[in-house]
Design a protein around this motif. Structure first.
Motif, PDB file in Angstrom:
ATOM      1  N   ALA A   6       0.862  -1.179   0.000  1.00  0.00           N
ATOM      2  CA  ALA A   6       0.000   0.000   0.000  1.00  0.00           C
ATOM      3  C   ALA A   6       0.899   1.229   0.000  1.00  0.00           C
ATOM      4  O   ALA A   6       1.530   1.547   1.014  1.00  0.00           O
ATOM      5  CB  ALA A   6      -0.920  -0.005   1.222  1.00  0.00           C
ATOM      6  N   GLU A   7       0.983   1.883  -1.131  1.00  0.00           N
ATOM      7  CA  GLU A   7       1.915   3.016  -1.298  1.00  0.00           C
ATOM      8  C   GLU A   7       1.335   3.933  -2.379  1.00  0.00           C
ATOM      9  O   GLU A   7       1.020   3.471  -3.471  1.00  0.00           O
ATOM     10  CB  GLU A   7       3.295   2.479  -1.722  1.00  0.00           C
ATOM     11  N   ASP A   8       1.195   5.227  -2.042  1.00  0.00           N
ATOM     12  CA  ASP A   8       0.552   6.125  -3.001  1.00  0.00           C
ATOM     13  C   ASP A   8       1.539   6.888  -3.880  1.00  0.00           C
ATOM     14  O   ASP A   8       1.131   7.525  -4.850  1.00  0.00           O
ATOM     15  CB  ASP A   8      -0.358   7.125  -2.278  1.00  0.00           C
ATOM     16  N   GLU A   9       2.825   6.838  -3.562  1.00  0.00           N
ATOM     17  CA  GLU A   9       3.786   7.481  -4.461  1.00  0.00           C
ATOM     18  C   GLU A   9       4.008   6.528  -5.627  1.00  0.00           C
ATOM     19  O   GLU A   9       4.583   5.450  -5.461  1.00  0.00           O
ATOM     20  CB  GLU A   9       5.123   7.717  -3.747  1.00  0.00           C
ATOM     21  N   HIS A  10       3.535   6.936  -6.809  1.00  0.00           N
ATOM     22  CA  HIS A  10       3.486   5.986  -7.911  1.00  0.00           C
ATOM     23  C   HIS A  10       4.850   5.478  -8.358  1.00  0.00           C
ATOM     24  O   HIS A  10       5.002   4.290  -8.630  1.00  0.00           O
ATOM     25  CB  HIS A  10       2.675   6.549  -9.083  1.00  0.00           C
ATOM     26  N   LEU A  50       2.887  -1.259   4.458  1.00  0.00           N
ATOM     27  CA  LEU A  50       1.840  -0.246   4.570  1.00  0.00           C
ATOM     28  C   LEU A  50       2.448   1.131   4.806  1.00  0.00           C
ATOM     29  O   LEU A  50       3.062   1.379   5.846  1.00  0.00           O
ATOM     30  CB  LEU A  50       0.925  -0.646   5.743  1.00  0.00           C
ATOM     31  N   ASP A  51       2.263   2.016   3.835  1.00  0.00           N
ATOM     32  CA  ASP A  51       2.718   3.396   3.996  1.00  0.00           C
ATOM     33  C   ASP A  51       1.790   4.094   4.994  1.00  0.00           C
ATOM     34  O   ASP A  51       0.586   3.857   4.996  1.00  0.00           O
ATOM     35  CB  ASP A  51       2.662   4.086   2.627  1.00  0.00           C
ATOM     36  N   ILE A  52       2.357   4.971   5.849  1.00  0.00           N
ATOM     37  CA  ILE A  52       1.504   5.682   6.820  1.00  0.00           C
ATOM     38  C   ILE A  52       0.634   6.713   6.112  1.00  0.00           C
ATOM     39  O   ILE A  52      -0.564   6.782   6.329  1.00  0.00           O
ATOM     40  CB  ILE A  52       2.363   6.337   7.931  1.00  0.00           C
ATOM     41  N   GLY A  53       1.245   7.509   5.238  1.00  0.00           N
ATOM     42  CA  GLY A  53       0.494   8.579   4.586  1.00  0.00           C
ATOM     43  C   GLY A  53      -0.141   8.080   3.290  1.00  0.00           C
ATOM     44  O   GLY A  53       0.527   7.962   2.278  1.00  0.00           O
ATOM     45  N   LEU A  54      -1.446   7.750   3.362  1.00  0.00           N
ATOM     46  CA  LEU A  54      -2.158   7.248   2.176  1.00  0.00           C
ATOM     47  C   LEU A  54      -3.425   8.071   1.982  1.00  0.00           C
ATOM     48  O   LEU A  54      -4.059   8.466   2.964  1.00  0.00           O
ATOM     49  CB  LEU A  54      -2.586   5.788   2.385  1.00  0.00           C
ATOM     50  N   HIS A 100      11.893   3.484   7.663  1.00  0.00           N
ATOM     51  CA  HIS A 100      11.597   4.852   7.261  1.00  0.00           C
ATOM     52  C   HIS A 100      12.234   5.154   5.916  1.00  0.00           C
ATOM     53  O   HIS A 100      13.265   4.607   5.547  1.00  0.00           O
ATOM     54  CB  HIS A 100      11.946   5.871   8.338  1.00  0.00           C
ATOM     55  N   LYS A 101      11.536   6.010   5.180  1.00  0.00           N
ATOM     56  CA  LYS A 101      11.967   6.348   3.826  1.00  0.00           C
ATOM     57  C   LYS A 101      13.066   7.397   3.893  1.00  0.00           C
ATOM     58  O   LYS A 101      12.976   8.290   4.735  1.00  0.00           O
ATOM     59  CB  LYS A 101      10.791   6.923   3.034  1.00  0.00           C
ATOM     60  N   PRO A 102      14.051   7.352   3.014  1.00  0.00           N
ATOM     61  CA  PRO A 102      14.261   6.307   2.008  1.00  0.00           C
ATOM     62  C   PRO A 102      14.935   5.080   2.623  1.00  0.00           C
ATOM     63  O   PRO A 102      15.634   5.200   3.627  1.00  0.00           O
ATOM     64  CB  PRO A 102      15.212   6.997   1.011  1.00  0.00           C
TER      65      PRO A 102
HETATM   66 CA    CA Z   1       2.518   8.313   1.155  1.00  0.00          CA
END
Ligand code: CA
Length: 226
Positions: A6-10, A50-54, A100-102
């Motif tokens: 689950a990640e919204d950064e394409h 699972l990304d936190i910010g979705l 944590h990203k990256p």
């Molecule tokens: Ca995000």
């Protein structure tokens, strides 16, 4: 092993899905929290990234809702910052690990594999069945000391079977683990793969047994000697 991503950064989502597939995971990718939650309720996953910010529903909310329904799937949270407060609250919500990203792909893969292994109990520290072992570092199967040559799809099938060796997996569970949801595939495809895999394993100390009505299980040839 079947993963929900689950990640919204394409750009990141696309790259991760591809990279994880190349490493032998079967990946379903969702870019929205509601869709991720729906996929979790419907699918049979070995772990979730699972990304936190979705958008739709944020990752922590997805996690809280899924856990409140008693869903035990291991969850690795992706956080934007290495923040102690964020980690602590995600732990309270039921996350199993963080990154944590990256992050480096190798670290994600190692953590995912460890998470899946832990979720199956410490009694099976290695992926093995009779003389067959999966070498996670080299991403190859060994029969004794010999490398077992398999195609990428046979590799995924065998990974799915060895991860739950001794337990029957249904055709649908195997299909879900071998093919991504954007692969157009007929259920008979699993039979073809299974046939090839059984031939490779024939007479080598490990076999795939078909339990009628239950599914396929990987077993040592002579369980009593194992
Ligand atoms: Ca995000």
């Amino acid at each position: 092993m079947r993963i929900l991503l689950a990640e919204d950064e394409h750009a990141l989502g696309e790259w991760l899905a591809k990279a994880l597939e190349q490493s032998g995971f079967s990946v379903d990718w969702r870019d929205d929290g509601r869709l991720a939650e729906q996929a979790l309720d419907e699918g049979d996953y070995d772990a979730v990234v699972l990304d936190i910010g979705l958008p739709g529903r944020d990752g922590r909310e997805v996690l809280r809702r899924v856990r409140s329904r008693g869903h035990p799937v291991p969850v690795l949270m992706l956080t934007a910052r290495d923040s102690l407060a964020e980690r602590v609250s995600a732990l309270h919500d039921g996350a199993d690990d963080f990154l944590h990203k990256p992050f480096a792909l190798a670290e994600l893969e190692a953590r995912l594999t460890a998470l899946i292994r832990r979720s199956r109990g410490s009694d099976r520290p290695r992926l093995s069945c009779g003389p067959l072992h999966f070498d996670g570092a080299q991403r190859q199967f060994l029969l004794g000391d010999e490398v077992l040559a398999v195609s990428p799809r046979e590799h995924r099938l065998l990974r799915a079977l060895i991860a739950r060796s001794g337990e029957p997996l249904s055709r649908q569970q195997l299909l879900d683990r071998v093919f991504s949801d954007d692969d157009p595939v007929l259920p008979a495809a699993i039979d073809v793969l299974m046939h090839r895999l059984r031939r490779r394993l024939d007479g080598r100390g490990v076999r795939v047994h078909n339990y009628r009505g239950l599914g396929y299980a990987l077993e040592p040839d002579h369980p009593s000697d194992a």
